[in-house]
Design an enzyme around this catalytic site. Structure first.
Site, short mmCIF file in Angstrom:
data_model
loop_
_atom_site.label_atom_id
_atom_site.label_comp_id
_atom_site.label_asym_id
_atom_site.label_seq_id
_atom_site.Cartn_x
_atom_site.Cartn_y
_atom_site.Cartn_z
N LYS A 1 -16.40 -5.44 12.16
CA LYS A 1 -14.95 -5.47 12.27
C LYS A 1 -14.45 -6.88 12.58
O LYS A 1 -13.45 -7.35 12.01
CB LYS A 1 -14.49 -4.49 13.35
CG LYS A 1 -14.77 -3.03 12.99
CD LYS A 1 -14.41 -2.09 14.14
CE LYS A 1 -14.71 -0.64 13.76
NZ LYS A 1 -14.41 0.29 14.87
N SER B 1 -11.49 4.87 16.24
CA SER B 1 -11.35 3.47 16.64
C SER B 1 -9.99 2.87 16.31
O SER B 1 -9.69 1.76 16.72
CB SER B 1 -12.46 2.62 16.00
OG SER B 1 -12.34 2.65 14.60
#
Length: 799
Positions: A729, A686
């Site tokens: 996140k 990611s």
């Protein structure tokens, strides 16, 4: 006796583990280690002589000088047979004693500097004394062989006819059934009379031990005969009592067992099996070992709740209030459990797959399961599966094993005394497997609604219905759970708490609980909201609230000390308010320092990562140095993250023209990609777009916006692929003051999971390609000043 002569001082060394080789003897050996095979082959290709010594350290697979004894035997290799399993069968003949002086490693094996040991002459010894010693040794050895019973009598005949005392002593030494250390002592005794005298001492000791063993065996045999006699008399007594229609205590106990088994109302087949065991117990002596095993088995059968169930309370509004009372947030898990209860109320049976709560530690997985049990009015039990690697822990041990017992499922049912509890299978992702079986495979039957109606525990050997049990599993990660087991469970994800949620949980649950546990009055200590937020940000790093609870408890302990030292009744110590400036006094310095990028910088981007503690921002630094186009990666990056960095560099190279980077410059520089906090392992794809942005910035000279964070996997064609953990996140970005978050368009479906206050406080931008990312995150490179030739001529170094 003539001295042994040898002209060999350098010989291969063969360490052996299970015996000591003596001279004069033909011995077969099995050689399997690589070095040992090489030593045998080296010796066989030469004069066939090899130095055989016993290994001192039996665990060493490649023994060195310290792992082998100094004294051994020089032997001649008579025959080598290659076996199908790559080992060698070697037949050797011991020639003479020798001493190892030095060791070197050559041609794949140990080579020793061997010193020949000559047997001293017996000419100066008293022949009468030697003959007496020989006869005594032969007589003792004959007595030892006859009492031991494991040594062929032919050995005694061979020893009797030997004329060489040296050979006689070594032959007896080899035949004795003693430890290798004692035999090694014998091979190190060079003088023959001393060796024979030592052998006589050893034989005296061994004969004495054999005599004691024979006495013990005789005593045990008599005891067995006595027990058999008592058993026979007990059987006769039972028969007489039966004729007289009388019952002794044991008989009454047997009848009580039969009555209790019939009261269980088992199925016909199970009742027959249980009564059969009672019949076996009746025929045995009451205190025999087998009777004890059967009695323990029957106690387990009688203690299980075969038909005991608790009445379910399926009032959904009541259950909702209990869950809200016990937990703040966790709306999705609560809603799923209420659906579960509603279906249970309508169908009166458990429908659907087993629920598996997946999430980081401390987010409430276990306590939610407890709330479900409390709402239903069922018993709750927890089975910890962390570290379990034996199938018998689930299915139980068979009764043939000493100390056998049922598996954990049956043991738990005995404790809760009901057939329909809520059982939490905790840490299901932490199970292992080894030669004793795979516990995950055993759980397949437990969790499958089609199979657990007839669950068979190895100890009980009777089918037990587990279908009424509500099983709930918990895990921190799904990666280590076998797919076949995962297929039987419905995954319910628990995400990390936001800062607002943690503050609310602290005020509603953690602070009142800590005050009560530490003897402080209700409301006597208050922590203001700013202080709680600072504790969450700088004193803890977690997805749940366990560490937050510990910090609050630490504050309460400090307050309790102050209260006791001054005066417990002093009103000035009540209604204490802990503010921002008080945290250093109560908690000390902050445990975590959160650094963030303060200016728009070249070669530095902000990524977003998911950890076991929730979301975190990730600073990615890139710098260039003169070189040959290499990529250097540091920061303890995992294999997937390293591949992402390589992919990002290749992508930037392909987009060089768009970024104003000349292709030839890629071959003249080395690229160093670093992710700080090098002691913390990092992995996953990611960070791909964050790495690509930092690399593009370092090569083009354009700065990266400090207020932009990004997450997404990048491909060689520049596409941005979806990732996991978007909620955590984004929360991390919001916490660090980020203004704009770039995320893959494929993750738009996850936006509803993000709290409304965070969505409104951040600019969430979906992106499709790396061009979208660079256009928003990368500032244009500053133009280099162009100087006129005239001005340039006045600069130093110009002509």
């Amino acid at each position: 006796m003539s001295k042994v002569q040898t002209h060999h001082s350098q010989l291969p060394i063969l360490p052996i583990r299970d015996r000591v080789l003596f001279p004069y003897l033909h011995v077969p050996l099995v050689v399997g280690r690589k070095r040992s095979i090489q030593a045998v082959q080296t010796a066989f290709s030469g004069d066939r002589l090899i130095f055989v010594t016993t290994q001192r350290n039996l665990k060493a697979t490649e023994p060195s000088r310290e792992d082998i004894y100094e004294y051994g035997t020089v032997a001649e290799i008579l025959q080598i047979i290659n076996m199908p399993d790559t080992t060698l069968r070697v037949r050797v003949l011991g020639r003479h004693r020798a001493r190892l002086v030095d060791v070197t490693f050559e041609n794949g094996c140990l080579i020793g500097d061997i010193q020949t040991i000559d047997t001293p002459s017996l000419e100066k010894e008293n022949p009468v004394h030697l003959e007496a010693l020989r006869r005594l040794l032969v007589r003792k050895f004959d007595d030892y062989v006859r009492k031991n019973g494991r040594i062929p009598l032919e050995v005694v005949a061979n020893v009797t006819n030997m004329t060489s005392l040296d050979q006689l002593a070594d032959t007896v030494s080899e035949a004795l059934l003693i430890g290798n250390e004692e035999k090694q002592d014998l091979i190190e005794i060079i003088e023959v009379p001393k060796r024979m005298a030592r052998l006589v001492e050893i034989l005296d000791s061994e004969i004495e031990i054999l005599n004691i063993e024979r006495k013990i065996q005789t005593r045990v045999h008599r005891q067995i005969e006595k027990n058999q006699k008592e058993y026979y008399l007990n059987e006769q007594m039972r028969a007489i009592q039966k004729e007289l229609k009388q019952k002794d205590d044991n008989g009454r106990d047997i009848e009580d067992l039969r009555t209790r088994i019939k009261a269980l109302k088992l199925s016909e087949n199970l009742e027959e099996m249980a009564l059969k065991e009672v019949g076996r117990l009746e025929k045995m002596a009451p205190f025999s070992p087998e009777a004890t095993v059967i009695r323990n088995y029957l106690d387990w059968v009688l203690a299980l709740p075969w038909n005991i169930v608790t009445q379910d309370d399926t009032d959904v509004p009541h259950a909702r209030s209990i869950m809200n009372e016990d937990h703040f947030g966790l709306e999705k898990p609560k809603e799923r459990l209420l659906e579960y209860m509603a279906v249970l109320k309508l169908t009166q049976e458990i429908k659907g797959p087993v629920l598996c709560f997946v999430g980081p530690p401390g987010v409430g997985k276990t306590s939610v399961a407890k709330s479900l049990a409390r709402a239903l009015g069922r018993q709750f039990a927890r089975i910890s599966l962390g570290g379990v690697h034996d199938e018998s822990d689930i299915r139980g041990h068979r009764r043939t094993y000493i100390g056998s017992m049922p598996g954990r499922i049956i043991q738990t049912l005995k404790k809760v005394k009901t057939k329909n509890p809520v059982i939490l299978l905790d840490e299901i992702d932490k199970m292992g497997s080894d030669w004793r079986g795979d516990p995950a495979a055993a759980l397949l039957e437990v969790l499958d609604p089609e199979q657990n109606k007839t669950f068979l525990d190895h100890y009980l050997d009777m089918e037990f219905d587990l279908s009424k049990i509500i099983f709930i599993a918990t895990a921190n990660s799904l990666y280590s759970i076998p797919p076949t087991l995962l297929d039987r469970m419905e995954i319910l994800r628990f995400s990390s708490y936001t800062t607002d949620e943690k503050v609310s949980i602290a005020n509603q649950f953690l602070i009142p609980k800590a005050l009560k546990e530490h003897g402080l009055g209700e409301g006597s200590v208050k922590i203001d909201e700013d202080a709680l937020r600072k504790i969450v940000h700088l004193y803890t790093r977690e997805a749940g609230v366990r560490d937050l609870g510990r910090k609050i408890a630490q504050i309460c302990r400090k307050v309790a000390v102050e209260w006791v030292q001054k005066n417990a009744t002093d009103n000035s110590l009540k209604n204490i308010v802990i503010g921002l400036n008080d945290l250093h006094h109560y908690l000390g310095a902050a445990d975590y320092i959160r650094e963030k990028i303060s200016v728009n910088a070249v070669g530095i981007s902000t990524g977003l990562a998911w950890t076991d503690h929730g979301g975190e921002t990730l600073t990615i630094e890139v710098t260039t140095t003169p070189g040959q186009g290499k990529v250097i990666l540091t920061g303890k990056l995992g294999a997937v993250m390293q591949e992402s960095a390589q992919t990002a560099f290749s992508l930037v190279k392909s987009h060089g023209a768009k970024l104003g980077i000349q292709q030839k410059s890629f071959n003249k520089i080395d690229l160093h990609v670093h992710v700080p906090e090098g002691a913390v392992p990092k992995d996953g794809p990611s960070a791909g777009i964050a790495m690509a942005t930092a690399i593009a910035s370092a090569l083009s000279g354009g700065a990266v916006r400090k207020d932009v964070a990004m997450t997404g996997e990048v491909t060689l064609r520049g596409r941005v692929l979806p990732i996991g953990g978007l909620k955590e996140k984004v929360i991390a970005a919001f916490r660090e003051g980020i203004k704009e978050v770039l995320f893959p368009r494929g993750n738009e479906k996850d936006l509803p999971e993000i709290p409304e206050n965070i969505r409104s406080g951040l600019k969430l931008i979906p992106v499709d390609t790396i061009d979208d990312v660079l256009s928003r995150a990368l500032q244009p490179a500053p133009l280099k000043p162009v100087m006129s030739p005239r001005k340039a001529s006045h600069l130093p170094g110009t002509n």
